[in-house]
Design an enzyme around this catalytic site. Structure first.
Site, mmCIF file in Angstrom:
data_model
loop_
_atom_site.group_PDB
_atom_site.id
_atom_site.type_symbol
_atom_site.label_atom_id
_atom_site.label_comp_id
_atom_site.label_asym_id
_atom_site.label_seq_id
_atom_site.Cartn_x
_atom_site.Cartn_y
_atom_site.Cartn_z
ATOM 1 N N ASP A 26 0.865 -1.177 0.000
ATOM 2 C CA ASP A 26 0.000 0.000 0.000
ATOM 3 C C ASP A 26 0.900 1.225 0.000
ATOM 4 O O ASP A 26 2.102 1.130 0.288
ATOM 5 C CB ASP A 26 -0.894 0.001 1.252
ATOM 6 C CG ASP A 26 -1.767 1.248 1.334
ATOM 7 O OD1 ASP A 26 -2.328 1.643 0.295
ATOM 8 O OD2 ASP A 26 -1.882 1.851 2.424
ATOM 9 N N SER A 27 0.298 2.368 -0.249
ATOM 10 C CA SER A 27 1.062 3.619 -0.189
ATOM 11 C C SER A 27 1.441 3.961 1.247
ATOM 12 O O SER A 27 2.255 4.852 1.460
ATOM 13 C CB SER A 27 0.226 4.750 -0.780
ATOM 14 O OG SER A 27 -0.999 4.831 -0.084
ATOM 15 N N CYS A 81 -3.789 -0.941 -2.104
ATOM 16 C CA CYS A 81 -4.056 0.482 -2.315
ATOM 17 C C CYS A 81 -4.983 0.660 -3.525
ATOM 18 O O CYS A 81 -4.693 0.143 -4.612
ATOM 19 C CB CYS A 81 -2.710 1.160 -2.580
ATOM 20 S SG CYS A 81 -2.805 2.898 -2.955
ATOM 21 N N GLU A 120 -5.292 9.998 8.990
ATOM 22 C CA GLU A 120 -3.905 9.858 9.449
ATOM 23 C C GLU A 120 -3.624 10.710 10.678
ATOM 24 O O GLU A 120 -2.768 10.378 11.489
ATOM 25 C CB GLU A 120 -2.943 10.159 8.302
ATOM 26 C CG GLU A 120 -3.011 8.997 7.330
ATOM 27 C CD GLU A 120 -2.040 9.042 6.193
ATOM 28 O OE1 GLU A 120 -1.405 10.086 6.000
ATOM 29 O OE2 GLU A 120 -1.951 8.025 5.497
ATOM 30 N N CYS A 151 -11.105 3.346 -0.805
ATOM 31 C CA CYS A 151 -9.803 3.819 -0.331
ATOM 32 C C CYS A 151 -9.490 3.064 0.958
ATOM 33 O O CYS A 151 -10.398 2.805 1.764
ATOM 34 C CB CYS A 151 -9.872 5.323 -0.076
ATOM 35 S SG CYS A 151 -8.380 5.980 0.713
ATOM 36 N N HIS A 206 -8.259 3.940 3.650
ATOM 37 C CA HIS A 206 -8.491 4.615 4.935
ATOM 38 C C HIS A 206 -9.960 4.693 5.333
ATOM 39 O O HIS A 206 -10.260 4.921 6.496
ATOM 40 C CB HIS A 206 -7.946 6.050 4.868
ATOM 41 C CG HIS A 206 -6.450 6.134 4.801
ATOM 42 N ND1 HIS A 206 -5.703 5.468 3.861
ATOM 43 C CD2 HIS A 206 -5.565 6.815 5.576
ATOM 44 C CE1 HIS A 206 -4.422 5.745 4.042
ATOM 45 N NE2 HIS A 206 -4.311 6.554 5.076
HETATM 46 N N1 DGL Z 1 -3.892 3.929 -0.098
HETATM 47 C C1 DGL Z 1 -4.530 4.985 -0.836
HETATM 48 C C2 DGL Z 1 -5.769 4.445 -1.549
HETATM 49 O O1 DGL Z 1 -6.348 3.446 -1.158
HETATM 50 C C3 DGL Z 1 -4.899 6.152 0.043
HETATM 51 C C4 DGL Z 1 -3.708 6.966 0.499
HETATM 52 C C5 DGL Z 1 -2.948 7.602 -0.654
HETATM 53 O O2 DGL Z 1 -3.468 8.498 -1.339
HETATM 54 O O3 DGL Z 1 -1.840 7.169 -0.875
HETATM 55 O O4 DGL Z 1 -6.174 5.005 -2.529
#
Ligand code: DGL
Length: 262
Positions: free
Chosen positions: A6-7, A69, A148, A180, A182
């Protein structure tokens, strides 16, 4: 090992859901904290980062790649499938199948980062399965930083959510995809603001079910992953106290995060 990237730490919602369903299969997780967010980056950059992440997970012994992600899944999953021979599962496919199946009226809302919404991948995939569906997308760029910061129950977060969800309410959607990593952490706030009759699709849960189904359909891979055993490992490209706290909140226990350079 099941390799998940993931990011950042948000993808741990997916890792946690996979651990819950497949507790005997070791995971190797990489969260690219140093380069997050991906949601505001261009597709080329997201592809480059995703290839780095995949190379790292393969070096760690991953035999299956889970792109947790949404932004990376929308921009890079096809490129990864082209470049690597291991199976690559993206987080978008299972959520779109579930949305198409669950929605009574075929009026489906999508919320995600700018990159995910701009890619148009959710509407495209949903209409491939259900051509009559009307899909309405809303980018919610402020939600990731709010999560976050741990602002999960603040008045400001509720106000911003109301603003983002209002256009989808007007479209009278009956199903909403939390597109997403989050957003599952905001589920309790999203439900009443979009309307409790709207069904929420948590892409982390759907992804875990998809991984389980994939491994059931590929017993030789499952046996190999199980046979190798070992403990799950969690890597990040940068680590702060906030990252450790969020990882512990998602997993419900403190995690040992190892930092690698990108
Ligand atoms: N992990 C990213 C997503 O699911 C969210 C956070 C980011 O923008 O990197 O799109």
């Amino acid at each position: 090992m099941i390799g998940i990237f993931d990011s950042g730490v948000g993808g741990m919602t997916v890792a946690r859901a996979i651990e819950h369903l497949c507790p005997d299969l070791p995971l190797v997780y990489f969260g690219d904290i140093a380069r997050t967010p991906y949601g505001s980056k261009s597709p080329d950059t997201i592809i480059r980062y995703s290839r780095f992440n995949t190379d790292f997970l393969l070096e760690q012994g991953a035999e299956l790649i889970v792109v947790a992600c949404n932004s990376a899944s929308s921009a890079a999953a096809d490129a990864l499938r082209f470049h690597y021979s291991v199976p690559v599962l993206d987080v978008i496919t299972p959520a779109t199948i579930k949305a198409a199946e669950l929605s009574g009226a075929g009026r489906i809302g999508i919320i995600g980062t700018r990159a995910t919404v701009k890619s148009g991948i959710y509407p495209q995939r949903i209409r491939e399965i259900r051509p009559d569906a009307k899909v309405f997308s809303q980018a919610c760029p402020l939600l990731v930083p709010l999560v976050e910061e741990g602002w999960l129950n603040k008045r400001e977060t509720k106000m911003i959510l109301r603003g983002y969800l209002h256009p989808l309410r007007l479209k009278k959607i009956d199903t909403l995809v939390l597109g997403c990593t989050h957003y599952p952490l905001l589920k309790q706030l999203i439900g009443p603001r979009i309307g409790n009759q709207v069904r929420l699709i948590d892409s982390s849960v759907e992804m875990a079910l998809h991984v389980q189904a994939y491994l059931d359909a590929h017993p030789e891979l499952k046996e190999r992953l199980r046979g190798k055993g070992g403990a799950s490992r969690f890597y990040v490209s940068d680590c702060t106290e906030a990252v450790e706290q969020m990882a512990a909140r998602i997993f419900g226990r403190p995690l040992e995060l190892q930092t690698i350079a990108t």
